[in-house]
Design a protein around this motif. Structure first.
Motif, PDB file in Angstrom:
ATOM      1  N   GLY A 183       0.821  -1.218   0.000  1.00 32.67           N
ATOM      2  CA  GLY A 183       0.000   0.000   0.000  1.00 32.67           C
ATOM      3  C   GLY A 183       0.847   1.257   0.000  1.00 32.67           C
ATOM      4  O   GLY A 183       1.980   1.267  -0.479  1.00 32.67           O
ATOM      5  N   GLY A 184       0.280   2.317   0.543  1.00 34.84           N
ATOM      6  CA  GLY A 184       1.008   3.574   0.694  1.00 34.84           C
ATOM      7  C   GLY A 184       1.478   4.168  -0.628  1.00 34.84           C
ATOM      8  O   GLY A 184       0.811   4.024  -1.666  1.00 34.84           O
ATOM      9  N   GLU A 185       2.627   4.819  -0.603  1.00 35.87           N
ATOM     10  CA  GLU A 185       3.108   5.535  -1.790  1.00 35.87           C
ATOM     11  C   GLU A 185       3.490   4.598  -2.928  1.00 35.87           C
ATOM     12  O   GLU A 185       3.481   4.996  -4.091  1.00 35.87           O
ATOM     13  CB  GLU A 185       4.299   6.420  -1.419  1.00 35.87           C
ATOM     14  CG  GLU A 185       3.867   7.561  -0.517  1.00 35.87           C
ATOM     15  CD  GLU A 185       5.024   8.467  -0.123  1.00 35.87           C
ATOM     16  OE1 GLU A 185       6.124   8.312  -0.663  1.00 35.87           O
ATOM     17  OE2 GLU A 185       4.789   9.330   0.739  1.00 35.87           O
TER      18      GLU A 185
ATOM     19  N   ARG B  11      -7.169   5.843   1.167  1.00 33.27           N
ATOM     20  CA  ARG B  11      -6.659   4.718   0.385  1.00 33.27           C
ATOM     21  C   ARG B  11      -7.577   3.522   0.638  1.00 33.27           C
ATOM     22  O   ARG B  11      -8.060   3.304   1.754  1.00 33.27           O
ATOM     23  CB  ARG B  11      -5.226   4.381   0.787  1.00 33.27           C
ATOM     24  CG  ARG B  11      -4.210   5.415   0.312  1.00 33.27           C
ATOM     25  CD  ARG B  11      -2.822   4.803   0.223  1.00 33.27           C
ATOM     26  NE  ARG B  11      -1.832   5.762  -0.237  1.00 33.27           N
ATOM     27  CZ  ARG B  11      -0.997   6.434   0.578  1.00 33.27           C
ATOM     28  NH1 ARG B  11      -1.042   6.235   1.881  1.00 33.27           N
ATOM     29  NH2 ARG B  11      -0.128   7.278   0.067  1.00 33.27           N
TER      30      ARG B  11
ATOM     31  N   GLY C 193      -7.571  11.195  -0.975  1.00 33.21           N
ATOM     32  CA  GLY C 193      -8.602  10.789  -0.019  1.00 33.21           C
ATOM     33  C   GLY C 193      -8.198   9.473   0.612  1.00 33.21           C
ATOM     34  O   GLY C 193      -7.013   9.148   0.667  1.00 33.21           O
TER      35      GLY C 193
ATOM     36  N   ASP D  59      -6.243  13.572  -6.929  1.00 37.01           N
ATOM     37  CA  ASP D  59      -7.455  13.337  -6.142  1.00 37.01           C
ATOM     38  C   ASP D  59      -7.037  12.574  -4.882  1.00 37.01           C
ATOM     39  O   ASP D  59      -6.740  11.381  -4.927  1.00 37.01           O
ATOM     40  CB  ASP D  59      -8.429  12.524  -6.995  1.00 37.01           C
ATOM     41  CG  ASP D  59      -9.776  12.329  -6.327  1.00 37.01           C
ATOM     42  OD1 ASP D  59     -10.121  13.126  -5.424  1.00 37.01           O
ATOM     43  OD2 ASP D  59     -10.484  11.384  -6.715  1.00 37.01           O
TER      44      ASP D  59
ATOM     45  N   TYR E 289      -0.296  -0.576   8.515  1.00 32.61           N
ATOM     46  CA  TYR E 289      -0.802  -1.389   9.630  1.00 32.61           C
ATOM     47  C   TYR E 289      -0.618  -0.701  10.978  1.00 32.61           C
ATOM     48  O   TYR E 289      -1.367  -0.969  11.906  1.00 32.61           O
ATOM     49  CB  TYR E 289      -0.115  -2.759   9.671  1.00 32.61           C
ATOM     50  CG  TYR E 289      -0.561  -3.711   8.586  1.00 32.61           C
ATOM     51  CD1 TYR E 289      -1.514  -3.355   7.649  1.00 32.61           C
ATOM     52  CD2 TYR E 289      -0.023  -4.987   8.495  1.00 32.61           C
ATOM     53  CE1 TYR E 289      -1.894  -4.233   6.650  1.00 32.61           C
ATOM     54  CE2 TYR E 289      -0.404  -5.869   7.500  1.00 32.61           C
ATOM     55  CZ  TYR E 289      -1.340  -5.487   6.581  1.00 32.61           C
ATOM     56  OH  TYR E 289      -1.717  -6.366   5.598  1.00 32.61           O
TER      57      TYR E 289
ATOM     58  N   ALA F 150      -1.242  -4.361   3.176  1.00 32.15           N
ATOM     59  CA  ALA F 150      -0.927  -2.936   3.126  1.00 32.15           C
ATOM     60  C   ALA F 150      -0.067  -2.616   4.341  1.00 32.15           C
ATOM     61  O   ALA F 150      -0.403  -1.780   5.155  1.00 32.15           O
ATOM     62  CB  ALA F 150      -2.216  -2.111   3.093  1.00 32.15           C
TER      63      ALA F 150
ATOM     64  N   ALA G 101      -6.335   7.833   9.543  1.00 30.16           N
ATOM     65  CA  ALA G 101      -6.784   7.294   8.264  1.00 30.16           C
ATOM     66  C   ALA G 101      -5.619   7.287   7.275  1.00 30.16           C
ATOM     67  O   ALA G 101      -4.744   8.148   7.316  1.00 30.16           O
ATOM     68  CB  ALA G 101      -7.935   8.132   7.735  1.00 30.16           C
ATOM     69  N   ASP G 102      -5.628   6.294   6.407  1.00 29.23           N
ATOM     70  CA  ASP G 102      -4.584   6.121   5.392  1.00 29.23           C
ATOM     71  C   ASP G 102      -4.966   6.975   4.179  1.00 29.23           C
ATOM     72  O   ASP G 102      -5.861   6.631   3.415  1.00 29.23           O
ATOM     73  CB  ASP G 102      -4.514   4.627   5.023  1.00 29.23           C
ATOM     74  CG  ASP G 102      -3.378   4.309   4.076  1.00 29.23           C
ATOM     75  OD1 ASP G 102      -2.414   5.102   3.997  1.00 29.23           O
ATOM     76  OD2 ASP G 102      -3.445   3.246   3.423  1.00 29.23           O
ATOM     77  N   ILE G 103      -4.274   8.099   4.014  1.00 27.36           N
ATOM     78  CA  ILE G 103      -4.652   9.075   2.988  1.00 27.36           C
ATOM     79  C   ILE G 103      -3.664   9.019   1.833  1.00 27.36           C
ATOM     80  O   ILE G 103      -2.450   9.007   2.046  1.00 27.36           O
ATOM     81  CB  ILE G 103      -4.664  10.502   3.589  1.00 27.36           C
ATOM     82  CG1 ILE G 103      -5.674  10.580   4.729  1.00 27.36           C
ATOM     83  CG2 ILE G 103      -4.963  11.551   2.515  1.00 27.36           C
ATOM     84  CD1 ILE G 103      -7.106  10.342   4.322  1.00 27.36           C
ATOM     85  N   GLY G 104      -4.165   9.006   0.612  1.00 22.96           N
ATOM     86  CA  GLY G 104      -3.308   8.987  -0.566  1.00 22.96           C
ATOM     87  C   GLY G 104      -4.157   9.155  -1.808  1.00 22.96           C
ATOM     88  O   GLY G 104      -5.246   9.729  -1.742  1.00 22.96           O
ATOM     89  N   LEU G 105      -3.664   8.634  -2.927  1.00 21.70           N
ATOM     90  CA  LEU G 105      -4.396   8.777  -4.188  1.00 21.70           C
ATOM     91  C   LEU G 105      -5.711   8.015  -4.142  1.00 21.70           C
ATOM     92  O   LEU G 105      -5.735   6.833  -3.810  1.00 21.70           O
ATOM     93  CB  LEU G 105      -3.572   8.210  -5.339  1.00 21.70           C
ATOM     94  CG  LEU G 105      -2.562   9.118  -6.020  1.00 21.70           C
ATOM     95  CD1 LEU G 105      -2.037   8.429  -7.279  1.00 21.70           C
ATOM     96  CD2 LEU G 105      -3.169  10.462  -6.369  1.00 21.70           C
TER      97      LEU G 105
ATOM     98  N   GLN H 221      -6.955   0.142   0.092  1.00 20.36           N
ATOM     99  CA  GLN H 221      -6.403  -1.212   0.267  1.00 20.36           C
ATOM    100  C   GLN H 221      -6.885  -1.913   1.540  1.00 20.36           C
ATOM    101  O   GLN H 221      -7.349  -3.057   1.501  1.00 20.36           O
ATOM    102  CB  GLN H 221      -4.865  -1.173   0.256  1.00 20.36           C
ATOM    103  CG  GLN H 221      -4.243  -1.005  -1.124  1.00 20.36           C
ATOM    104  CD  GLN H 221      -4.013   0.447  -1.495  1.00 20.36           C
ATOM    105  OE1 GLN H 221      -4.677   1.344  -0.971  1.00 20.36           O
ATOM    106  NE2 GLN H 221      -3.088   0.683  -2.408  1.00 20.36           N
TER     107      GLN H 221
END
Lengths: 334, 334
Positions: A221-223, B257, B255, B253, A247, A243, A252-256, B259
């Protein structure tokens, strides 16, 4: 008396030793239909982190002040079951302790002529099956397609890449040290491998995948997961297995957001856990054993010696220290 | 001479009138195998925004200084094709202009006895097929499952919800005005509907879906898509049709993720465009026509009158102004 390991606090962020406690407890006596097992190997796995939170998930959370459980290999030292004899080597989901009394229904025998016992915690066990079903059932890579796998030097990722090679794909691994990169390219036959810690992952991925990405087996996950999205080919498939980068997140897991990318390439993402495929474990185990015996799949283990090192071995997973499957050796098989 | 509409600038963010230009051009003469069509209806659709960017996607970008194209209904006023007669009503991907000369291979006849011509731009056309295949091929909702659809009062979402009702699902729509909410519940038979502009979407969704979410038909993305993720049931399916909330974004965009959520619920997300199902359009069209004739599907149109209003009708899409399919009426069918 024997030692066992309990979860005494729910970790906040990355787990620490203070979340666990060694306790001295009696060894116990098998009743009718039960066996007494001496623990040989304990599997330490990233997914256990999720069970330390008190949230609904695909497996229930660990209880506080109870022994932690995971996949274990052990040897029967006393049997009150017609199905097991003294010295049988068995596996099951058992406690982190030196000895276990268990009902005969909770274990199964393994064949140590086919592979060393610890292989049943990795390539012939849960992580091998996770690689097998995620890749073949969800992604079904075709000859000549580009398959990218993250966490590529881990217990799951290393098998994913090798199965993808068996299927004729062009395989690119992502891992976090030069030692792992060399291992993937020179030992496991990956076509290319990227050390995400030393490069710009977006540029490196684009360079490593000149024909785009058809399959991305997601372990981190992540970047890294974000960097894959713009490179997806039409009808790309993403099995979402793990991901690990998130863990220990407390927020919250924020990204694309993925929506736009999935539409552009008519791509599929599918989360799964190996338990979803329980009815097909025999098929997967036989295929993996066949490839192992044919020398088409290699596996690596990071074996930590000593029951007292179990917690450290688990914590090391989140530092990316392990190559292949992380296992704790508690005692010799006799 | 006639009017046509060209794209003269690639929009930066939300499109404006300055990105377009009306031009006066000759009407043209059909050659052998061609027909001359008078435009009756023009379809304006959110996906056209994507074609205004100069980026690779599932359809190539519009050329600058060229006429914009979309689905159009027109009437043959001169035919040099053996397959079409004067006054036939046809549809095809044609230019935003008052008259078009087109090869016979670029159009097909429609049956205006079955439904009004404009329905072939919506429920019997691209948006109906988009609803049909995304819902039934990707999500396949079962009786009693909870289906949530965003953009629920739009041309796609309104058909999605009605097909889900036909399949026996519990259907919750998300839309952006009280008028739309009343329409979904009172006219289309949705079980519940949420005006995302007046509530906290996370709380409202959790209340509207006490049994969790089995299917989420994604039309909008953004915070609404994020709010769905924690409510997914085991083996949930998310057909990803659109993400209108991000179409005018100038930056990535960002927000939640997905996974971790996909793993927890072994959920599937699948992007698609209706063109992926071109080989099955006949099946979809026949099913939709059958439901329409049986009174099981209703549809709504927002018809803007006058070719000179085409650009406004397109820009209004991003204000959420339309109920059902947005169509521009250019001339009467004779």
């Amino acid at each position: 008396m024997q030692q066992q390991i309990k979860l005494i606090k729910r970790p906040s962020g990355t787990p620490t030793k203070e979340d666990f406690e060694f306790a001295e407890v009696p060894i116990g006596e098998p009743a009718e239909g039960e066996v007494l097992i001496r623990t040989n190997y304990i599997s330490v796995d990233p997914y256990l982190r999720g069970r330390m939170n008190n949230v609904k998930s695909y497996v229930p959370p660990f209880e506080l002040d109870s022994v932690i459980t995971s996949a274990v290999i052990g040897q029967v030292i006393e049997s009150k079951s017609a199905h097991f004899e003294k010295n049988d080597v068995v596996t099951g989901a058992l406690g982190w302790q030196e000895y276990t009394v268990v009902d005969q229904s909770g274990i199964r025998k393994i064949d140590t002529n086919l592979a060393p016992a610890s292989a049943y915690l990795s390539v012939l066990g849960m992580t091998g099956l996770t690689a097998y079903f995620g890749l073949l059932d969800i992604a079904d890579p075709k000859e000549g397609e580009t398959v990218v796998v993250s966490g590529a030097a881990g217990a799951v990722g290393s098998v994913v890449g090798q199965i993808a090679k068996i299927k004729g794909a062009y395989v690119v691994g992502i891992a976090g040290s030069n030692e792992k990169i060399e291992y993937l390219k020179n030992e496991l036959g990956f076509d290319d491998a990227i050390n995400y810690k030393t490069v710009d992952i977006k540029t490196a991925l684009a360079n490593a995948c000149p024909n785009g990405i058809d399959v991305y087996y997601e372990n981190v996950g992540g970047e890294i997961g974000d960097a894959v999205l713009p490179l997806l080919n039409k009808f790309a498939r993403i099995p979402v297995c793990g991901a690990i980068s998130s863990y220990n997140n407390q927020e919250a897991d924020i990204g694309l957001r993925v929506q736009g990318y999935l539409i552009k390439s008519s791509a599929l993402m599918k989360g799964f856990t190996v338990g979803d495929y329980a009815s097909r474990f025999k098929e997967g185990s036989e295929a993996l054993a066949g490839w192992l015996q044919a020398g088409k799949i290699q596996y690596e283990e990071t074996i930590t010696e000593g029951f007292d090192q179990t917690i450290d071995a688990f914590l090391d997973l989140f530092q990316g220290a392990n190559l292949g499957k992380a296992v704790v050796k508690v005692s010799d098989i006799e």
